[in-house]
Design an enzyme around this catalytic site. Structure first.
Site, PDB file in Angstrom:
ATOM      1  N   GLU A   1      -5.957  -0.951  -6.325  1.00 15.71           N
ATOM      2  CA  GLU A   1      -6.954  -0.115  -5.659  1.00 15.71           C
ATOM      3  C   GLU A   1      -6.643   1.344  -5.974  1.00 15.71           C
ATOM      4  OE1 GLU A   1      -9.490  -0.834  -3.654  1.00 15.71           O
ATOM      5  OE2 GLU A   1      -9.195  -2.945  -3.113  1.00 15.71           O
TER       6      GLU A   1
ATOM      7  N   HIS B   1       0.831  -1.211   0.000  1.00 12.82           N
ATOM      8  CA  HIS B   1       0.000   0.000   0.000  1.00 12.82           C
ATOM      9  C   HIS B   1       0.859   1.253   0.000  1.00 12.82           C
ATOM     10  CE1 HIS B   1      -4.373  -0.947   0.709  1.00 12.82           C
ATOM     11  NE2 HIS B   1      -3.829  -2.145   0.807  1.00 12.82           N
TER      12      HIS B   1
END
Length: 333
Positions: free
Chosen positions: A109, A40
């Site tokens: 994402e 992330h």
């Protein structure tokens, strides 16, 4: 019969690098077979969130452990990273830690990409970029002087000079039939997550990945079926329920999360959920036998590589409790 593997999900959205590294080494000590780290740039929540760089962290984990297999669950090779850089980084990891590294990839994402000024495209383009990236990475790992002329990526006589003797296995994630078929056809393993409607696995995902495996150019009897199993196991049920709060974003519907790229806003939406809602995606239990029986559902579906994601702040407690009470029961099955 495919080997049963039991792994630990190192959540870099929740823990700082050194703390997470400690948990990875404890996982090896407690008998886990693998450690998979999320990748992330931004976490699911702002307060208390973290986002260490997964590829650097994997190097530290490899140097701190001896046998555990490690990888990403999952990395996006299409926006923040050029596929060639992903190929180089994992080839280096494979040289440093032979036969201990897996590259797990997915289409990504928006939360991780938009903050860098990337315009997030529709699913059709993301999947096209993903397929092209996989092709380029495979070619860079197997050939020299690669000139690649794709729609999205290009190379001019590129060479990855340091490559491991055995190629790094490539695991591909998929949440729909097309991506899942592709994972079966092109990957060495498949990655998905638990806690969804049972018919999604039985009627959509598993038939699709099997169809993909059947269409492979060469048979692959050791294809790895991996699922990230979300569990909250504690002898205190209230504690097990409360532990899911940090991961409230998992309880949001796709419609609620659509277009949300800011961890502050994601946190606000997640914190509106009750504990009962945040716990829905998790197997919450205090009894080891009941817990194992619920996990067995995924073994019965055909998954052989279970990677456990625990939501609570005390990961050492979870790892030692799981190593003592759950892993032996699962292996005895």
């Amino acid at each position: 019969m495919t080997e049963l593997k039991l792994g630990y999900k190192a959540s870099n959205e929740q823990f700082a690098p050194r703390e997470l590294l400690k948990y990875g080494t404890i996982a090896e000590e407690c008998g886990f077979d693998s450690v998979f780290v999320s990748d992330h740039l931004q976490p699911w929540r702002h307060d208390g969130g973290h986002a260490p760089f997964a590829m650097s962290w994997l190097g530290a984990l490899g140097a701190s452990t001896e046998r555990i297999v490690m990888g990403t669950s999952v990395l996006t090779p299409t926006f923040r990273y050029h596929p060639g850089i992903v190929a180089q980084s994992f080839a280096t990891l494979g040289c440093l830690f032979p036969d201990r590294v897996i590259l797990g990839m997915g289409t990504g994402e928006s939360l991780n990409e938009v903050a860098l000024g990337i315009e997030w495209p529709e699913g059709k383009e993301r999947f096209a970029r993903f397929r092209e990236a996989v092709s380029l990475i495979k070619q860079l790992w197997s050939e020299e002087r690669v000139t690649f002329e794709g729609e999205y990526y290009q190379t001019d006589k590129a060479t990855i000079y340091d490559r491991p003797e055995n190629p790094v296995p490539l695991y591909l994630a998929g949440s729909g039939p097309a991506a899942t078929r592709y994972a079966g056809r092109m990957g060495d393993g498949y990655i998905t997550t638990s806690g969804k409607a049972p018919e999604l696995y039985t009627e959509t995902l598993l038939p699709a990945v099997r169809e993909g495996i059947e269409k492979r150019a060469e048979p692959k009897p050791d294809y790895d079926m991996m699922i990230e199993v979300k569990v909250s196991f504690d002898h205190d049920r209230d504690e097990a329920m409360r532990a899911t709060h940090f991961w409230g974003a998992l309880g949001l519907s796709p419609e609620q999360k659509h277009g949300v790229e800011d961890p502050v806003e994601m946190q606000r939406l997640a914190d509106e959920l009750s504990v009962e809602q945040t716990a829905k995606r998790f197997i919450v239990s205090t009894d080891p036998d009941e817990h194992v029986e619920k996990i067995k559902t995924y073994l019965d579906l055909g998954f052989n590589h279970l990677v456990f994601h625990a939501p609570g702040p005390d990961q050492e407690k979870f790892l030692r409790l799981y190593g003592k009470e759950i892993l032996p029961r699962l292996r005895s099955l």
